[in-house]
Design an enzyme around this catalytic site. Structure first.
Site, PDB file in Angstrom:
ATOM      1  N   VAL A  25      -7.104   7.549   2.167  1.00 21.16           N
ATOM      2  CA  VAL A  25      -6.260   7.034   1.090  1.00 21.16           C
ATOM      3  C   VAL A  25      -6.875   5.759   0.527  1.00 21.16           C
ATOM      4  O   VAL A  25      -7.350   4.905   1.277  1.00 21.16           O
ATOM      5  CB  VAL A  25      -4.837   6.723   1.605  1.00 21.16           C
ATOM      6  CG1 VAL A  25      -3.912   6.394   0.429  1.00 21.16           C
ATOM      7  CG2 VAL A  25      -4.281   7.881   2.415  1.00 21.16           C
ATOM      8  N   THR A  84      -6.579   2.406  -0.355  1.00 18.33           N
ATOM      9  CA  THR A  84      -5.746   1.224  -0.178  1.00 18.33           C
ATOM     10  C   THR A  84      -6.647   0.033   0.124  1.00 18.33           C
ATOM     11  O   THR A  84      -7.867   0.181   0.291  1.00 18.33           O
ATOM     12  CB  THR A  84      -4.756   1.390   0.986  1.00 18.33           C
ATOM     13  OG1 THR A  84      -5.480   1.409   2.224  1.00 18.33           O
ATOM     14  CG2 THR A  84      -3.941   2.672   0.850  1.00 18.33           C
ATOM     15  N   ASP A 131       7.890  -6.397   6.135  1.00 14.84           N
ATOM     16  CA  ASP A 131       6.461  -6.556   6.378  1.00 14.84           C
ATOM     17  C   ASP A 131       6.269  -7.869   7.131  1.00 14.84           C
ATOM     18  O   ASP A 131       7.109  -8.785   7.033  1.00 14.84           O
ATOM     19  CB  ASP A 131       5.681  -6.583   5.058  1.00 14.84           C
ATOM     20  CG  ASP A 131       4.218  -6.194   5.229  1.00 14.84           C
ATOM     21  OD1 ASP A 131       3.861  -5.080   4.841  1.00 14.84           O
ATOM     22  OD2 ASP A 131       3.453  -7.016   5.791  1.00 14.84           O
ATOM     23  N   TYR A 135      -8.006   3.602  17.758  1.00 13.30           N
ATOM     24  CA  TYR A 135      -7.136   3.967  16.640  1.00 13.30           C
ATOM     25  C   TYR A 135      -6.672   5.414  16.780  1.00 13.30           C
ATOM     26  O   TYR A 135      -5.477   5.709  16.663  1.00 13.30           O
ATOM     27  CB  TYR A 135      -7.888   3.777  15.323  1.00 13.30           C
ATOM     28  CG  TYR A 135      -7.093   4.130  14.092  1.00 13.30           C
ATOM     29  CD1 TYR A 135      -6.154   3.251  13.569  1.00 13.30           C
ATOM     30  CD2 TYR A 135      -7.281   5.351  13.441  1.00 13.30           C
ATOM     31  CE1 TYR A 135      -5.422   3.569  12.429  1.00 13.30           C
ATOM     32  CE2 TYR A 135      -6.560   5.681  12.301  1.00 13.30           C
ATOM     33  CZ  TYR A 135      -5.627   4.783  11.804  1.00 13.30           C
ATOM     34  OH  TYR A 135      -4.903   5.111  10.678  1.00 13.30           O
ATOM     35  N   GLY A 190       0.809  -1.219   0.000  1.00 18.26           N
ATOM     36  CA  GLY A 190       0.000   0.000   0.000  1.00 18.26           C
ATOM     37  C   GLY A 190       0.837   1.260   0.000  1.00 18.26           C
ATOM     38  O   GLY A 190       1.665   1.488  -0.890  1.00 18.26           O
ATOM     39  N   ILE A 191       0.640   2.116   1.014  1.00 13.24           N
ATOM     40  CA  ILE A 191       1.397   3.360   1.121  1.00 13.24           C
ATOM     41  C   ILE A 191       2.890   3.064   1.209  1.00 13.24           C
ATOM     42  O   ILE A 191       3.713   3.772   0.643  1.00 13.24           O
ATOM     43  CB  ILE A 191       0.923   4.169   2.342  1.00 13.24           C
ATOM     44  CG1 ILE A 191      -0.527   4.643   2.133  1.00 13.24           C
ATOM     45  CG2 ILE A 191       1.831   5.362   2.590  1.00 13.24           C
ATOM     46  CD1 ILE A 191      -1.139   5.287   3.353  1.00 13.24           C
ATOM     47  N   LYS A 214      -2.820   6.890  17.343  1.00 14.75           N
ATOM     48  CA  LYS A 214      -2.188   7.802  16.396  1.00 14.75           C
ATOM     49  C   LYS A 214      -1.767   9.101  17.080  1.00 14.75           C
ATOM     50  O   LYS A 214      -0.721   9.674  16.763  1.00 14.75           O
ATOM     51  CB  LYS A 214      -3.126   8.078  15.222  1.00 14.75           C
ATOM     52  CG  LYS A 214      -3.300   6.870  14.306  1.00 14.75           C
ATOM     53  CD  LYS A 214      -1.962   6.378  13.784  1.00 14.75           C
ATOM     54  CE  LYS A 214      -2.069   5.231  12.813  1.00 14.75           C
ATOM     55  NZ  LYS A 214      -0.751   4.802  12.300  1.00 14.75           N
TER      56      LYS A 214
END
Length: 263
Positions: free
Chosen positions: A187, A189, A45, A154, A25-26, A158
């Site tokens: 985004v 993804t 990963d 989440y 992805g990103i 962050k």
């Protein structure tokens, strides 16, 4: 920076070694952009196949790394002490309201997004501080500043990641190591398939930002190259928002305006 040649070289990354953690992805776009500017890129990963796919595209190497395992991160940092650039994009989310959240949901999100981020900053930061150089780039989210129902844990992770970035910048700065965050908006993804599959939800997000659309991973890549390069040599402890103006505007409704109306 006092001549034309120096300015032309600001974004060049030849001779620098970069590690991208979360290489799908990103992360894939980040790896490709770093390689295009001359960096030697290693892709990491938890899914080795994803790392290998990106590594093949950038003529780099691939490693398996699960950042929820602190010892695995420590070992990876010890085996790759030469990294000049480390980019962390890996994250997860469980979309539930607070009253529906389970302890195992909480642990899953915190272990990856916050504990994992801490481990990457700590262990790779340690090797950079010893060498007296390096750029750590941590992906946050607009949820570090603005929230919506279902984003509690989440968003907390962050926001926590941003505070870790600021603290690391303060602690590593005298050693010549820079630490910054990138805060994307929405985004396209694989992780946003749930939203994209529901037209009303997809459109609501598109109209929330100033540009009126979603971003694609490649649009985050410039921010990565910038923060990794000498163009950002005096930038540390900051959060670079690549959100299409999401956190700058009210969104969702454009009211009529006239000179007599207040706001």
């Amino acid at each position: 920076m006092d001549d034309q040649t120096t300015y032309q070289d600001l974004f060049r990354l030849e001779g620098r070694r970069a590690l991208v953690i979360g290489a799908g992805g990103i992360g894939s776009a980040a790896a490709r952009a770093l390689a295009a500017h001359g960096a030697d890129v290693t892709c990491a990963d938890w899914d080795l196949a994803a790392a290998e796919e990106t590594a093949a595209a950038v003529h780099g190497s691939a490693v398996m790394l699960n950042i929820t395992d602190a010892e695995a991160v420590r070992t990876a940092a010890e085996r790759m002490p030469e990294m000049d650039i480390v980019v962390l994009t890996a994250a997860t989310n469980v979309r539930k309201r607070i009253l529906e959240y389970l302890p195992e949901d909480f642990d899953r999100v915190v272990n990856l997004n916050l504990k994992g981020t801490f481990s990457v900053i700590k262990f790779f930061g340690e090797t950079m501080v010893r060498r007296g150089t390096g750029s750590l780039i941590i992906f946050s989210s607009i949820r570090d500043q603005v929230v919506e129902p279902g984003q509690s844990v989440y968003a907390a992770t962050k926001a926590g990641a941003v505070q870790l970035v600021k603290t690391a910048a303060a602690e590593f700065g005298e050693s010549g190591v820079r630490v910054n965050a990138i805060s994307p908006g929405i985004v396209e993804t694989a992780l946003t398939e749930q939203i994209k599959s529901q037209p009303e939800w997809y459109q609501a997000y598109a109209t929330k930002n100033a540009l009126g659309r979603w971003s694609v991973p490649a649009e985050l890549a410039g921010a990565v190259v910038y923060l990794a390069s000498d163009a950002a040599s005096y930038i540390t402890g900051t959060t670079l928002r690549v959100d299409g103006g999401w956190t700058s505007v009210d969104g969702r409704f454009t009211p009529p305006t006239s000179s007599s109306q207040g706001g």
